[in-house]
Write a protein that holds these residues in place. Structure first.
Motif, PDB file in Angstrom:
ATOM      1  N   LEU B 260     -13.927 -53.077  17.814  1.00 18.68           N
ATOM      2  CA  LEU B 260     -12.920 -53.530  16.844  1.00 18.68           C
ATOM      3  C   LEU B 260     -12.431 -52.434  15.889  1.00 18.68           C
ATOM      4  N   PRO B 261     -13.342 -51.655  15.311  1.00 16.70           N
ATOM      5  CA  PRO B 261     -12.872 -50.620  14.372  1.00 16.70           C
ATOM      6  C   PRO B 261     -11.926 -49.616  15.022  1.00 16.70           C
ATOM      7  N   ASN B 262     -12.014 -49.459  16.348  1.00 14.59           N
ATOM      8  CA  ASN B 262     -11.135 -48.495  17.018  1.00 14.59           C
ATOM      9  C   ASN B 262      -9.776 -49.095  17.367  1.00 14.59           C
ATOM     10  N   GLU B 263      -9.712 -50.407  17.282  1.00 13.13           N
ATOM     11  CA  GLU B 263      -8.474 -51.072  17.722  1.00 13.13           C
ATOM     12  C   GLU B 263      -7.592 -51.337  16.523  1.00 13.13           C
ATOM     13  N   ASP B 264      -6.555 -50.529  16.345  1.00 18.43           N
ATOM     14  CA  ASP B 264      -5.621 -50.819  15.273  1.00 18.43           C
ATOM     15  C   ASP B 264      -4.579 -51.781  15.785  1.00 18.43           C
ATOM     16  N   MET B 265      -4.461 -52.897  15.108  1.00 20.01           N
ATOM     17  CA  MET B 265      -3.476 -53.868  15.538  1.00 20.01           C
ATOM     18  C   MET B 265      -2.083 -53.334  15.218  1.00 20.01           C
ATOM     19  N   GLU B 266      -1.215 -53.410  16.173  1.00 18.41           N
ATOM     20  CA  GLU B 266       0.175 -52.995  15.982  1.00 18.41           C
ATOM     21  C   GLU B 266       0.820 -53.978  14.986  1.00 18.41           C
ATOM     22  N   PRO B 267       1.352 -53.480  13.854  1.00 19.15           N
ATOM     23  CA  PRO B 267       1.874 -54.405  12.841  1.00 19.15           C
ATOM     24  C   PRO B 267       2.949 -55.343  13.392  1.00 19.15           C
ATOM     25  N   GLY B 268       3.685 -54.860  14.377  1.00 23.79           N
ATOM     26  CA  GLY B 268       4.734 -55.706  14.954  1.00 23.79           C
ATOM     27  C   GLY B 268       4.183 -56.888  15.728  1.00 23.79           C
ATOM     28  N   ASP B 269       2.882 -56.848  16.060  1.00 27.91           N
ATOM     29  CA  ASP B 269       2.284 -57.957  16.820  1.00 27.91           C
ATOM     30  C   ASP B 269       2.007 -59.184  15.963  1.00 27.91           C
ATOM     31  N   LEU B 270       1.753 -58.926  14.685  1.00 28.06           N
ATOM     32  CA  LEU B 270       1.331 -60.027  13.825  1.00 28.06           C
ATOM     33  C   LEU B 270       2.367 -61.168  13.756  1.00 28.06           C
TER      34      LEU B 270
END
Ligand code: HEM
Lengths: 409, 387
Positions: B260-270
């Motif tokens: 999880l700490p390595n996975e930055d969620m793409e802001p456009g996905d939210l």
């Protein structure tokens, strides 16, 4: 001749009547055969606004969707919102135009399947209410059309509850499937939380083969004999609710609708000899003429055949309409379509008839006719499995009114 | 608190705008006289909008520059966007359908990697009402909410791991009754994370994959995760044979947590997540397609609703001034919640197959309507440049 009679067309949309004018039948004389299926030159679809809903008397279009909905609206105000939205969508969909542009604030307001500019005048839409809408949910019991009941089970029925009844009925008619689907998709998008489709059947009417009235999937011309939709007095007597006691006043201009979904066992039927088939209906398969006549619009002369030697007493047309003064007030306005929904589990075609008819009084007209037809020879080849009783609402008179008028009175 | 009545219909324009195809009478086109094309380019942005007019119309936009560019029609001042075209290639002319009311507007050009240019202001006169507009949401605006959402996921994964351990421990000690009891809380912990459509990549399939699409279906060696364990628990599989799928599940949940700490969620996905979670629910849970025997699809739906609420909550500050349907959407969330809660009986839930027609229609309809009102969030919060 094939296609609409030019002169009748000029006399107005209603001149061709529904499923062919039968003006001459009552008088016992033949009239010119006219097509019952819209083709090139089909009369324009009547406007949405009017004293009656357009889809009751206007000639049938090539395609239909008949659907029933269950209403989940939360209370009377919400039901009023639902009927208002249904009216708004009906108005927009029948008149056409460019869908609302929403910029970056939402996905497109329209599915786009009819292109960027929705054609107007291509769609007919008829809305009805079922008896269940008048149960205790919305406090409408006192407004119920007096003759509206839940469709009973008739002796030869094999009803599937999933294909029966509903709080609302909706019939869409157009000449193309995309027009119908666009409309149904739009209506559902705007009303999801307020109503859900309970059952839905797609149907079609056939082109004349070779002329005259369309043929059903048993190969017989179907829709020949009908009350004359061009005669206002006749329609007032047979089709329109009067709004007089015991009917609540708001019902004036509406009409009782019966939908029967009837499977045809066509493989079995095709293994029956022609003579027997014709005797079952009382009409010739090739011309559609009554077995004592020459043309489809000829009226059968039952008085000359009291024992049924030519047109058997138990034939479909003779039982359905014995053409006697005593049975005259039971005539109905039929408006059927064919359906095809694939195959059944034993490899037979799952096809049949979406039987619909309009009348002023369910018991006096449809039920009396249905009772006479009980156990007719045809019952072995057909199987009614669904449908319902509805009251087709009075027309929406102008842009200030809605289908929900009966909630306010 | 004033409780707003839930309207179960979607408000819409009462009529389509008169077009040119009304039957019979050919109505005069609603379009103003066709303007020559409006230019977008670094040097001529917005030039050529010669006859600005009110009403529903289609603007013609030509990229006369040398790089691909986006074009917006914005309100002046304020910068609310009334219409946009993305990725217009050099030399290409595209049409932009738009509805403008009285006011001042400008074309904003966004060359692919150059600075934004706002063209000359243009006055529109007339009585038509403009179409809806919103001030764009930027990447910057979305970073905060995305971080908040990721914190929520991180917290949820801790719960998920703890509950998965309980489940796996029960299988290990061959207590299948306890395992059955522990399965649902663990699975719901996952479903609350609001995973939908490939959110967690390979971990998503490993932890919550379905047998559909696997050559041997439920007997496929690649069928793994919660639904594999569910299948075994509710189909009389022995504890011994369930051990390996259970251990594998635990390993994958640990893997997810570690990754999880390595996975930055793409802001456009939210913003997409706001409706996609429940799209997934409608497609797989309300159809009971995902169910492998436990009959808990409605519990999953309820957990998915929690995940959806979280996505909406972190976006709320951005939506408040931009989304007019927000309060109706809140009412819809509550309505779905109420309908689902009514199917919970202590620790057990009605199965979808066990719902009566009217309960099923109410839930389907309410979720469908909720989706209609969640979908605009993805359009409004799609990240856009403003500088
Ligand atoms: C699958 C079922 C049915 C088939 C295949 C069928 C077929 C036909 C055909 C071929 C005709 C003769 C042509 C015409 O006048 O249109 C006819 C007439 C008629 N049918 Fe049916 N029908 C069916 C069901 C019903 C039902 C359920 C009713 C009403 C309870 C009904 C009422 C009538 C009436 C009133 C006529 C006109 C009789 C006349 O006025 O001479 N039919 N039908």
């Amino acid at each position: 001749m094939s296609g609409y009679d030019r002169r009748m067309f000029l006399r107005g949309a209603l001149a061709t009547g529904i499923a062919g004018s039968v003006a001459g039948v009552a008088a016992g004389k033949a009239v010119a055969e006219t097509s019952t299926t819209p083709e090139a030159g089909a009369p324009p679809i009547p406007p949405f606004h009017g004293p009656h809903q357009a889809g009751i008397l206007a000639p049938a279009r090539r395609r239909t969707i008949v659907a029933a909905f269950d209403v989940m609206a939360d209370g009377r105000d919400d039901l009023a919102d639902l009927l208002q939205t249904l009216t708004d969508r009906a108005r927009a969909l029948t008149s056409g135009g460019i869908p609302e542009q929403v910029g970056i604030t939402a996905p497109s307001s329209d599915s786009g399947i009819l292109g960027p500019d929705i054609p107007g005048g291509d769609l007919m839409l008829t809305v009805g209410v079922g008896a269940s809408l008048f149960d205790d949910r919305y406090g409408l019991a006192s407004r119920k059309p007096s003759r509206l009941t839940r469709m009973p089970t008739f002796p030869n029925d094999d009803l599937d509850p999933a294909w029966c009844h509903g709080d609302l009925s909706l019939q869409l008619e157009a000449d193309d499937d995309d027009t119908l689907l666009h409309a149904l998709r739009d209506i559902a998008k705007h009303t999801r939380g307020g109503m859900q489709v309970r059952w839905r059947m797609n149907g079609f009417s056939n082109p004349p083969r070779p002329t005259g009235t369309q043929r059903n999937l048993l190969g017989f011309k179907d829709g020949i004999a009908n009350p004359d939709a061009t005669k206002a007095a006749e329609m007032d007597r047979r089709v329109w609710a009067s709004g007089k006691a015991p009917e609540p006043a708001w019902t004036a201009g509406g009409s009782y609708l019966v939908v029967r979904l009837i499977r045809m066992l066509v493989e079995f039927w095709d293994r029956v000899g022609l003579d027997e088939q014709e005797k079952m209906f009382g009409r010739a398969k090739d011309t559609g003429a009554p077995l004592d006549g020459a043309h489809e619009q000829d009226a059968p002369q039952y008085q000359n055949d009291p024992e049924g030697l030519v047109i058997p007493l138990d034939s479909h047309i003779r039982r359905a309409n014995p053409r006697t003064p005593q049975t005259d007030d039971s005539r109905i306005l039929r408006r059927g379509f064919n359906y095809d929904r694939g195959m059944d589990s034993v490899g037979n075609l799952d096809v049949g008839l979406i039987f619909t008819c309009y009348q002023q009084d369910l018991q006096r007209q449809f039920e009396a006719t249905q009772k006479r037809l009980a156990d007719e020879p045809l019952v072995d080849y057909i199987s009614p499995f669904g449908g319902g009783y509805f009251f087709a609402l009075p027309g929406v008179q102008d842009s200030s009114r809605s289908f929900g008028g009966f909630l306010k009175v | 608190m004033h409780v707003r009545r839930v309207s179960t219909v979607i408000a819409s324009s009462l009529l389509f705008v008169a077009g040119c195809s009304n039957s019979g009478v050919k109505a005069a086109p609603a379009q103003p006289a066709a303007d020559p094309s409006i230019q977008i380019s670094t040097s001529h942005c917005g030039e050529g909008w010669a006859h600005p007019a009110a009403g529903s119309q289609t603007l013609s936009i030509t990229n006369t520059g040398t790089t691909t560019a986006d074009a917006d029609v914005i309100g002046v001042p304020g910068g609310a966007v009334y219409g946009e075209l993305e990725g217009v290639a050099p030399g290409v002319t595209r049409s932009l359908p738009i509805t403008l009311g009285q006011g001042t507007y400008a074309i904003r050009c966004q060359p692919e990697d150059g600075a934004l240019i706002v063209g000359p202001s243009v006055r529109v006169a007339g009585s038509a009402k403009s179409g809806p507009a919103a001030v764009p949401v930027t990447y910057n605006d979305l970073y905060g909410p995305t971080r908040e959402y990721q914190d929520y996921v991180a917290g949820g994964v801790k719960t998920l791991l703890a509950r998965t351990k309980t489940l796996v421990a029960a299988v290990d000690r061959k207590d299948l009754k306890a395992a059955k009891k522990a399965w649902l809380p663990a699975h719901l912990a996952y479903e609350k994370l609001g995973a939908a459509y490939d959110t967690f990549g390979d971990f998503g399939d490993a932890i919550d994959g379905l047998p559909q699409g696997l050559p041997k279906g439920v007997h496929d060696p690649d069928f793994a995760g919660f639904h594999r364990v569910e299948y075994g628990l509710w189909h009389g599989e022995s504890a011994a044979s369930l051990r390996s799928p259970a251990d594998r599940l635990l390993k994958d949940v640990k893997g997810l947590k570690a990754d999880l700490p390595n996975e930055d969620m793409e802001p456009g996905d939210l913003p997409l997540r706001a409706h996609e979670i429940m799209e997934n629910t409608l497609q797989f849970e309300l159809t009971e397609k995902a169910d492998q025997g436990s009959g808990t699809s409605l519990a999953t739906a309820s957990a998915n609703l929690d995940g959806t609420r979280q996505a909406v909550e972190v976006l709320r500050p951005l939506l408040k001034s931009r989304y007019t349907g927000l309060s109706q959407m809140d009412a819809d969330l509550d309505r779905v919640q109420k309908l689902l809660d009514a199917q919970k009986h202590g620790d057990s839930w009605t199965s979808v197959a066990g719902l009566g027609t009217s309960d099923r229609e109410s839930i389907d309809g309410a979720v469908g309507e909720l989706l209609e009102r969640l979908a605009p969030i993805a359009s409004i919060c799609y990240p856009r440049r403003t500088s």
